[in-house]
Each structure stands twice: as C-alpha cells, then as structure tokens.
Design a protein around this motif. Sequence first.
Motif, PDB file in Angstrom:
ATOM      1  N   GLY A 173       0.786  -1.226   0.000  1.00 52.89           N
ATOM      2  CA  GLY A 173       0.000   0.000   0.000  1.00 52.89           C
ATOM      3  C   GLY A 173       0.813   1.269   0.000  1.00 52.89           C
ATOM      4  O   GLY A 173       0.257   2.357   0.222  1.00 52.89           O
ATOM      5  N   CYS A 174       2.105   1.184  -0.241  1.00 52.95           N
ATOM      6  CA  CYS A 174       2.957   2.375  -0.253  1.00 52.95           C
ATOM      7  C   CYS A 174       2.822   3.105  -1.584  1.00 52.95           C
ATOM      8  O   CYS A 174       2.929   2.486  -2.649  1.00 52.95           O
ATOM      9  CB  CYS A 174       4.426   2.003  -0.041  1.00 52.95           C
ATOM     10  SG  CYS A 174       4.894   1.847   1.688  1.00 52.95           S
ATOM     11  N   GLY A 175       2.618   4.405  -1.508  1.00 55.16           N
ATOM     12  CA  GLY A 175       2.698   5.233  -2.694  1.00 55.16           C
ATOM     13  C   GLY A 175       4.103   5.796  -2.838  1.00 55.16           C
ATOM     14  O   GLY A 175       5.018   5.445  -2.081  1.00 55.16           O
ATOM     15  N   HIS A 176       4.273   6.681  -3.793  1.00 55.35           N
ATOM     16  CA  HIS A 176       5.595   7.232  -4.040  1.00 55.35           C
ATOM     17  C   HIS A 176       6.106   8.037  -2.834  1.00 55.35           C
ATOM     18  O   HIS A 176       7.281   7.942  -2.471  1.00 55.35           O
ATOM     19  CB  HIS A 176       5.575   8.123  -5.287  1.00 55.35           C
ATOM     20  CG  HIS A 176       5.610   7.345  -6.570  1.00 55.35           C
ATOM     21  ND1 HIS A 176       6.698   6.601  -6.965  1.00 55.35           N
ATOM     22  CD2 HIS A 176       4.668   7.193  -7.547  1.00 55.35           C
ATOM     23  CE1 HIS A 176       6.454   6.032  -8.131  1.00 55.35           C
ATOM     24  NE2 HIS A 176       5.217   6.367  -8.502  1.00 55.35           N
ATOM     25  N   ILE A 177       5.241   8.815  -2.235  1.00 56.70           N
ATOM     26  CA  ILE A 177       5.681   9.672  -1.127  1.00 56.70           C
ATOM     27  C   ILE A 177       6.120   8.840   0.066  1.00 56.70           C
ATOM     28  O   ILE A 177       7.198   9.057   0.639  1.00 56.70           O
ATOM     29  CB  ILE A 177       4.552  10.652  -0.725  1.00 56.70           C
ATOM     30  CG1 ILE A 177       4.236  11.600  -1.883  1.00 56.70           C
ATOM     31  CG2 ILE A 177       4.954  11.434   0.523  1.00 56.70           C
ATOM     32  CD1 ILE A 177       3.109  12.570  -1.590  1.00 56.70           C
ATOM     33  N   ARG A 178       5.298   7.869   0.443  1.00 55.60           N
ATOM     34  CA  ARG A 178       5.643   7.033   1.593  1.00 55.60           C
ATOM     35  C   ARG A 178       6.890   6.194   1.314  1.00 55.60           C
ATOM     36  O   ARG A 178       7.746   6.023   2.178  1.00 55.60           O
ATOM     37  CB  ARG A 178       4.460   6.139   1.946  1.00 55.60           C
ATOM     38  CG  ARG A 178       4.691   5.306   3.204  1.00 55.60           C
ATOM     39  CD  ARG A 178       3.468   4.461   3.518  1.00 55.60           C
ATOM     40  NE  ARG A 178       3.721   3.564   4.639  1.00 55.60           N
ATOM     41  CZ  ARG A 178       2.873   2.628   5.047  1.00 55.60           C
ATOM     42  NH1 ARG A 178       1.698   2.479   4.415  1.00 55.60           N
ATOM     43  NH2 ARG A 178       3.165   1.838   6.056  1.00 55.60           N
ATOM     44  N   TYR A 179       6.981   5.659   0.096  1.00 57.24           N
ATOM     45  CA  TYR A 179       8.157   4.865  -0.260  1.00 57.24           C
ATOM     46  C   TYR A 179       9.420   5.725  -0.244  1.00 57.24           C
ATOM     47  O   TYR A 179      10.477   5.282   0.222  1.00 57.24           O
ATOM     48  CB  TYR A 179       7.948   4.256  -1.642  1.00 57.24           C
ATOM     49  CG  TYR A 179       9.137   3.486  -2.161  1.00 57.24           C
ATOM     50  CD1 TYR A 179       9.545   2.294  -1.554  1.00 57.24           C
ATOM     51  CD2 TYR A 179       9.861   3.939  -3.262  1.00 57.24           C
ATOM     52  CE1 TYR A 179      10.639   1.582  -2.030  1.00 57.24           C
ATOM     53  CE2 TYR A 179      10.955   3.229  -3.739  1.00 57.24           C
ATOM     54  CZ  TYR A 179      11.341   2.058  -3.120  1.00 57.24           C
ATOM     55  OH  TYR A 179      12.423   1.355  -3.588  1.00 57.24           O
ATOM     56  N   PHE A 180       9.303   6.954  -0.731  1.00 59.69           N
ATOM     57  CA  PHE A 180      10.442   7.874  -0.753  1.00 59.69           C
ATOM     58  C   PHE A 180      10.907   8.210   0.666  1.00 59.69           C
ATOM     59  O   PHE A 180      12.104   8.178   0.964  1.00 59.69           O
ATOM     60  CB  PHE A 180      10.041   9.147  -1.504  1.00 59.69           C
ATOM     61  CG  PHE A 180      11.061  10.246  -1.435  1.00 59.69           C
ATOM     62  CD1 PHE A 180      12.278  10.144  -2.094  1.00 59.69           C
ATOM     63  CD2 PHE A 180      10.805  11.408  -0.717  1.00 59.69           C
ATOM     64  CE1 PHE A 180      13.215  11.166  -2.033  1.00 59.69           C
ATOM     65  CE2 PHE A 180      11.725  12.427  -0.654  1.00 59.69           C
ATOM     66  CZ  PHE A 180      12.941  12.308  -1.310  1.00 59.69           C
ATOM     67  N   VAL A 181       9.971   8.494   1.536  1.00 61.78           N
ATOM     68  CA  VAL A 181      10.325   8.918   2.900  1.00 61.78           C
ATOM     69  C   VAL A 181      10.747   7.730   3.757  1.00 61.78           C
ATOM     70  O   VAL A 181      11.727   7.821   4.515  1.00 61.78           O
ATOM     71  CB  VAL A 181       9.135   9.660   3.547  1.00 61.78           C
ATOM     72  CG1 VAL A 181       9.434   9.981   5.015  1.00 61.78           C
ATOM     73  CG2 VAL A 181       8.827  10.947   2.783  1.00 61.78           C
ATOM     74  N   SER A 182      10.043   6.612   3.656  1.00 67.74           N
ATOM     75  CA  SER A 182      10.260   5.493   4.567  1.00 67.74           C
ATOM     76  C   SER A 182      11.327   4.510   4.112  1.00 67.74           C
ATOM     77  O   SER A 182      11.900   3.795   4.938  1.00 67.74           O
ATOM     78  CB  SER A 182       8.942   4.728   4.780  1.00 67.74           C
ATOM     79  OG  SER A 182       7.939   5.588   5.272  1.00 67.74           O
ATOM     80  N   HIS A 183      11.602   4.464   2.812  1.00 60.74           N
ATOM     81  CA  HIS A 183      12.537   3.469   2.316  1.00 60.74           C
ATOM     82  C   HIS A 183      13.745   4.065   1.601  1.00 60.74           C
ATOM     83  O   HIS A 183      14.888   3.711   1.910  1.00 60.74           O
ATOM     84  CB  HIS A 183      11.816   2.500   1.356  1.00 60.74           C
ATOM     85  CG  HIS A 183      10.738   1.693   1.994  1.00 60.74           C
ATOM     86  ND1 HIS A 183       9.468   2.187   2.247  1.00 60.74           N
ATOM     87  CD2 HIS A 183      10.721   0.409   2.446  1.00 60.74           C
ATOM     88  CE1 HIS A 183       8.737   1.259   2.814  1.00 60.74           C
ATOM     89  NE2 HIS A 183       9.460   0.157   2.944  1.00 60.74           N
ATOM     90  N   VAL A 184      13.488   4.962   0.658  1.00 58.16           N
ATOM     91  CA  VAL A 184      14.584   5.481  -0.156  1.00 58.16           C
ATOM     92  C   VAL A 184      15.544   6.328   0.670  1.00 58.16           C
ATOM     93  O   VAL A 184      16.774   6.132   0.623  1.00 58.16           O
ATOM     94  CB  VAL A 184      14.032   6.280  -1.354  1.00 58.16           C
ATOM     95  CG1 VAL A 184      15.180   6.934  -2.127  1.00 58.16           C
ATOM     96  CG2 VAL A 184      13.243   5.366  -2.268  1.00 58.16           C
ATOM     97  N   LEU A 185      15.021   7.276   1.411  1.00 56.19           N
ATOM     98  CA  LEU A 185      15.901   8.165   2.179  1.00 56.19           C
ATOM     99  C   LEU A 185      16.728   7.416   3.225  1.00 56.19           C
ATOM    100  O   LEU A 185      17.939   7.661   3.331  1.00 56.19           O
ATOM    101  CB  LEU A 185      15.075   9.283   2.828  1.00 56.19           C
ATOM    102  CG  LEU A 185      14.461  10.306   1.868  1.00 56.19           C
ATOM    103  CD1 LEU A 185      13.726  11.387   2.648  1.00 56.19           C
ATOM    104  CD2 LEU A 185      15.519  10.922   0.966  1.00 56.19           C
ATOM    105  N   PRO A 186      16.144   6.516   4.023  1.00 57.79           N
ATOM    106  CA  PRO A 186      16.991   5.784   4.984  1.00 57.79           C
ATOM    107  C   PRO A 186      18.080   4.944   4.324  1.00 57.79           C
ATOM    108  O   PRO A 186      19.178   4.814   4.875  1.00 57.79           O
ATOM    109  CB  PRO A 186      15.983   4.898   5.735  1.00 57.79           C
ATOM    110  CG  PRO A 186      14.678   5.607   5.610  1.00 57.79           C
ATOM    111  CD  PRO A 186      14.714   6.222   4.245  1.00 57.79           C
ATOM    112  N   LEU A 187      17.796   4.374   3.142  1.00 60.87           N
ATOM    113  CA  LEU A 187      18.791   3.556   2.466  1.00 60.87           C
ATOM    114  C   LEU A 187      19.855   4.393   1.743  1.00 60.87           C
ATOM    115  O   LEU A 187      20.879   3.851   1.322  1.00 60.87           O
ATOM    116  CB  LEU A 187      18.106   2.635   1.452  1.00 60.87           C
ATOM    117  CG  LEU A 187      17.212   1.537   2.037  1.00 60.87           C
ATOM    118  CD1 LEU A 187      16.467   0.810   0.930  1.00 60.87           C
ATOM    119  CD2 LEU A 187      18.036   0.555   2.858  1.00 60.87           C
TER     120      LEU A 187
END
Length: 273
Positions: A173-187
């Motif tokens: 259920g992740c959209g682009h914004i949530r994926y960007f904030v929760s996954h991309v930035l930490p990695l």
Amino acid sequence: MRTPWINTLLYVLLTICAALVLYPVMYTFFMAVMTPEDASAYPPHIIPQSIDLSNFSEVFDIVPIGTFIWNTFLVAGLTMLGQLITASMAAYAFAKMQFKGKNVIFSMFVATMMIPWEVTMIPNYLTVRSWGWLDTYQGLTVPFLATAFGTFLLRQFFMQLPKELFEAAKIDGCGHIRYFVSHVLPLSRPALGTLAIYSFLSMYNSYLWPLLVTNTPEMRTVQIGISMLEFQESTAWNLVFAGTAMVILPSLLLLVFGLKQLVRGMAAGALKG
C-alpha cells in the motif's frame, strides 16, 4: 609485482607530497600563535619561538568574527538543507517515476553543470536586487537551494535500489511519497551525507557571492571578514593568520571526520548510470 625498494620509494614520494600539501595549513596554525615580532621577522620563522594565544582574542576585538562565523554557519546550513530536499525529490522523480520526456529533461538538467557559475552570477544578482534581497539571508541562500550535481549524484544512487523493493512496498500500500520517505531516504544515507558535506563546504568557502550581495558587517561571512584584518598602513600577520585558523578549523574538522563518508558516497553513486 612490486619490489620492496619500489614500494619504499613510492611511500617516500607520497610522504613528500603530503608534507607539501599540509605545510601551508600547518604554517597557518604556527603563524596564528606567533608574537608580532616573530611574525614580522625576516627570514620568517618556520616554527614559533614563543606562543602567544592572545592573538585569537585580539581578532574578536578588531572584527566581529563571531557574527561572521554565525552568518556563515547559518547560510551554509540552510543551503545544505535546501539542496538535500530539492535534490533528493528531483533525483527520485528522475530515477523511479515514469513520465513523458524524462530523459530529455534530465539531460537538459545535467547540461546546466557545463555552464560556468560566473555566467549566471550577474543575472542572479540583478534578480536578487530587484526583489530587495540584498543584505538578507534570502539573497545569500535562495540562488543555491537547487543543484544539478546533487540531483545527478542522488539519482545515480537511487537507481541502484532494487525494483523489487518498490514492488513489495507497493503491494503493502505504499505510494511514491511514503516509499520515498520510509525506504529510499533511509537507504541513501551515504549519498545524502556526501551531498551534505559537499554543499556545506562549498557554501562555507564561498567568497564572491557574499561579497556581491552584502554591504554591512552584520551580514558578512567569514571569508569576507578575514580580509578586514588587513590594513593599508600596516598588517599584523599573526592576527590575520589567527583569524584564518579559526575560519578553516571547522571545515578541516568536517572534512576529516566526513572524508570516509564523502568518498563512499561518491563511489556508490558512480557504479551505475
């Protein structure tokens, strides 16, 4: 395979080169603690004959160096934060989102890196002046809040993230914004750290732009403030070097402690195009 004497010769040459590079920095700190007599002696002393730590307090009496340092840290920090925000969002769009003309727009975006900054300096100055931003923090920071280099660096790093990660997040259920904030930035902390160090040091060492858009001592940065220690009648070089030592120390510390992060982020962003 290298023979031992070749390795020894190589290390000797590297040591000599390192000494030549570090000598100006070491001489700056030596001059910063010299007495006026030692600093003006001829031939100049390489090592201080006596240590005078009062030079640093005298610098604060001559120029508002504390205000200059605060302005520099504030401007560099705001610019760093702005570049991290704009570059990361633009890089994510170019790396993970699909839209018409993406490659053309990205090519035009990267092509701006070939334009010398001096070409855009006058248009930027006229724009800042027309908006009434001379002698303001907006004038010092806003023209540098977006960076093509930072976008390119982060885009290369984002493209290394596996597509399966986004597909799994999308199923959850992740959209682009949530994926960007929760996954991309930490990695992407190595690349973000690299951009943060690079942008902070670049703005910290900026001289020409603050000289153009500031007119009062309250808005000057340290690179301009150091020149105020020189006088036409006479110059106390021990005080000039004391001010210079205080100015370069924060950037040296940031570079020393962030060098590993800087190299790792640069290398990671260059693995995939």
